[in-house]
Write a protein that holds these residues in place. Structure first.
Motif, short mmCIF file in Angstrom:
data_model
loop_
_atom_site.label_atom_id
_atom_site.label_comp_id
_atom_site.label_asym_id
_atom_site.label_seq_id
_atom_site.Cartn_x
_atom_site.Cartn_y
_atom_site.Cartn_z
N UNK D 103 -28.98 34.47 29.48
CA UNK D 103 -28.94 35.40 28.36
C UNK D 103 -29.58 36.72 28.77
N UNK D 104 -29.19 37.75 28.09
CA UNK D 104 -29.78 39.08 28.30
C UNK D 104 -30.61 39.43 27.07
N UNK D 105 -31.59 40.25 27.28
CA UNK D 105 -32.38 40.68 26.12
C UNK D 105 -31.48 41.45 25.15
N UNK D 108 -30.50 39.20 22.37
CA UNK D 108 -31.57 39.19 21.37
C UNK D 108 -31.50 40.46 20.52
N UNK D 109 -31.44 41.60 21.18
CA UNK D 109 -31.45 42.87 20.46
C UNK D 109 -30.28 42.98 19.49
N UNK D 112 -30.86 40.65 16.47
CA UNK D 112 -31.90 41.16 15.56
C UNK D 112 -31.40 42.39 14.81
N UNK D 116 -31.02 40.97 11.16
CA UNK D 116 -32.32 41.09 10.49
C UNK D 116 -32.66 42.55 10.16
N UNK D 117 -32.62 43.42 11.15
CA UNK D 117 -32.95 44.83 10.88
C UNK D 117 -31.96 45.41 9.87
N UNK D 159 -29.46 29.02 22.07
CA UNK D 159 -29.16 29.84 20.89
C UNK D 159 -30.37 30.69 20.49
N UNK D 160 -31.22 31.02 21.44
CA UNK D 160 -32.49 31.69 21.12
C UNK D 160 -32.27 33.04 20.44
N UNK D 163 -30.60 32.78 16.88
CA UNK D 163 -31.57 32.21 15.93
C UNK D 163 -32.67 33.19 15.58
N UNK D 164 -33.13 33.92 16.58
CA UNK D 164 -34.21 34.88 16.32
C UNK D 164 -33.83 35.82 15.19
N UNK D 167 -33.36 33.61 11.67
CA UNK D 167 -34.59 33.15 10.99
C UNK D 167 -35.37 34.35 10.45
N UNK D 168 -35.30 35.47 11.16
CA UNK D 168 -35.99 36.67 10.68
C UNK D 168 -35.37 37.15 9.37
#
Lengths: 249, 249, 249, 249
Positions: D103-105, D108-109, D112, D116-117, D159-160, D163-164, D167-168
């Motif tokens: 995975x790449x950050x 995640x970005x 999110x 979430x944002x 699935x990090x 999910x991040x 859940x946020x």
């Protein structure tokens, strides 16, 4: 009301039970069960006098023989040829708060009997009937609804016995949802998180500062029960919470 | 071992109970309780022959009179003048999987009796003793430990009765933690999520593909129990999970 | 201390980070990471002057380049030939309470950056190192520990941004535990539920009525971190809570 | 349709978004928001041609300026004088499964930002409007609905990043429910646990064995969204799950 389906509410004496009975009576004949007519008779009369159809049956959920006799009577005498569309377990037993060391094991026993064992037995009576209804072209998936409470979610201080029964009831419901959902029976649990607005709680003036609608309106609870019953089988809810807008959680 | 404190493990026949007894016996005389000596005698002998001190006492957790008699014997006869440092509730009752409609209410009753009612009664015996110990300068906060399981967290399909008892036990533990934590008694629940490596499960060769350490080592569980007991009161754990590294969850 | 294993603590400036560093320094050389020496230097000096070995490294967890440079330095310069035994993510970013309509999206961004994105990046650096260590005969399973908080469990009122970052961090940890547990890496999350007893909180005299041990002792937290690290792989804990005995929950 | 109230659905391109728009269009003019007309135009046209009223507006939830411009346009140009009755956040961003170390950050970005944002920003635009509506005698309590997923509840393996973000988003919703519920705004989160039956998933023939209704019907989801909107303020649901009857859970 030509439907050959019917609904049952056990624990019909409380606000939620009566309200659920009235709500389901808009679509089905309704059987109200409780240990004595004092609990259900007013509601039965009210439904019958306003165009619905209701019958009351004495039954003690925690007593297998009493429960079986009640279901036999429904089948043979009260609603022969009908099929069960929805069953609501609304028995509430032995709610009390007490320091643990002042509690008696009878408090635990009473809670487990009414809140969990009774539900186990009620489910053993109703699940076979609901399974039969799956194949009978019901308007909505046959449904088993369970009234829960805050104490269904965790053990609060001074509430061990009551919580024991309520979490057990919830777990039984989860187990049934997982086993019978795939067979077409919808099992759902409603976590009632707050004080219900019934005659007995009128005096609790300080609930949520006494603001309007600070207690749960039983008819509002019943609307969500009806919604659960009408959910399409591709989108069943297993659990929802219900609480007054001002309730802390 | 000059300590005047002791520990109790009830349900001492299983791997976890025996391992907990051996672990706590490194610091305390230990009482092992079970319904018959067949469950505890080997472990008692093993502890005594390796430099520790252990006694076995017959008791049925779900029977108040039996339980009370056992505690009276400890106080009057077996360990007079001692104080309770730690108590472990490790009774496991009526684990079985069965379709709900083939289950009997006796399955529910047996699970609730051993898994929850027994814990309620055991706590009523041990909490007063643990409270007394708070003021007796124990090395560690007096502790009540509870063995839980996956079924303590939710009701799986075909597991209604067993789950009912296990979630009830967990809720009682939460209630006690909230009531007696502030009084200095540490109540903690361990969710054992996996198969324990004991003689009875040796045959389960396919657990987690049969890999090494794919089942929980009882001694590893016991290490975490001991850690829970030794936690400083400013940082109590109420619940932790324990599962093999390869276990799906 | 002849071990070729080492431990890392990032977010080493707070009480928990320093205490964890001191605890792990009893068995391993320890790397303390923070954005500036002001955070870690005292602790580094303290460990070194009391017989342990510690180094400090500047790194910003939310900045991939900064983090990579720090890990390169450890490998090439500070601890060449060593293997990672344990890594602790203890960064705490942007805790604040504010009405939502007075919050800025920058509050959300800051919390996510430090509490979740930083952990994602830290895990991408440490997981490969921990996997390598699995095969290097470590005394204990290689471990990634995560400091969580009450806000990791739910979104409280006036706490949307902080919770967003903390729940995301917890979910990343759960995901890693499920993926890398079966490969031998232990990923565990500690929910710190209460005020930690550090210089900054000394003034919070009214916490839990000001009673002794009403705030979490960082050294007590560190003991549980060490216990998590030493757990046998047949009995890993993924999550535990830690709270003062008097804390309401 | 003389109502001066309206509803907004953002993330209107998917099955759930379109279905929610159609359902709410039975009672309100509806604004569909998405990043491009390709997502919403068909649904807008469908509603308008069948007697409802809908408009589409381009907006990127994760871009504050874009979002603000969209809300300004609604107020000044599209629906002047109207008040917001319900807002649905249905943006789904960056769902993917991948081993963590591949995975790449940026995964995640992206999660999110959209999950979430974007919701944080959408809530900052809509909460003030919903609060204004509380006093405008709406038929139902002003409502902010959030589409969640299984990944909103826990971090699955591989699935990090997704999910991040999810859940946020859920935690922000919980925070808003707690802050604005007492002010009369109903904030509810629906956990969609299963595959939704949309064109893109038609090919997933093996979902739940390919049985009928083994995927969630978007119109069924929308019925539950409408029910949530119509709940009486004395009995608000904060969260419910929705899953096909055959889904394992």
């Amino acid at each position: 009301m030509a439907s050959k389906f019917y609904a049952i509410v056990i624990g019909a004496g409380t606000g939620t039970g009566s309200a659920a009975a009235r709500r389901f009576a808009k679509s089905y004949p309704v059987v109200l069960m409780a240990r004595s007519p004092a609990s259900y008779q007013d509601c039965v009369d009210g439904i019958n006098s306003s165009g619905g159809k209701a019958v009351g049956v004495n039954a003690d959920a925690a007593d297998p023989a009493s429960l079986k006799a009640a279901f036999d009577r429904i089948r043979d005498e009260l609603l022969p040829g009908h099929q069960l569309a929805a069953a609501v377990y609304n028995v509430g037993a032995n709610f009390k708060r007490a320091p643990f060391l002042e509690s008696k094991v009878e408090d635990f026993d009473g809670s487990v009997a009414g809140n969990a064992r009774g539900f186990f037995l009620f489910a053993q009576q109703t699940i076979p009937l609901l399974l039969e209804s799956v194949d009978a072209s019901p308007a909505y998936p046959p449904t088993l609804l369970i009234t829960g409470a805050t104490a269904s979610m965790r053990g609060a201080a001074n509430c061990a016995g009551f919580s024991a029964g309520m979490v057990a009831r919830r777990a039984i419901g989860q187990s049934l949802a997982r086993e019978f959902g795939p067979k077409g029976v919808h099992v759902a649990h409603a976590v009632i998180d707050g004080v219900i607005d019934i005659p007995r709680t009128k005096a609790y003036g300080n609930i949520n500062g006494g603001v309007e609608d600070g207690k749960l309106d039983p008819d509002a609870i019943a609307e969500s029960y009806w919604h659960l019953h009408t959910q399409h089988r591709s989108a069943f809810t297993q659990e929802l919470d219900l609480r007054p807008y001002v309730e802390k959680f």
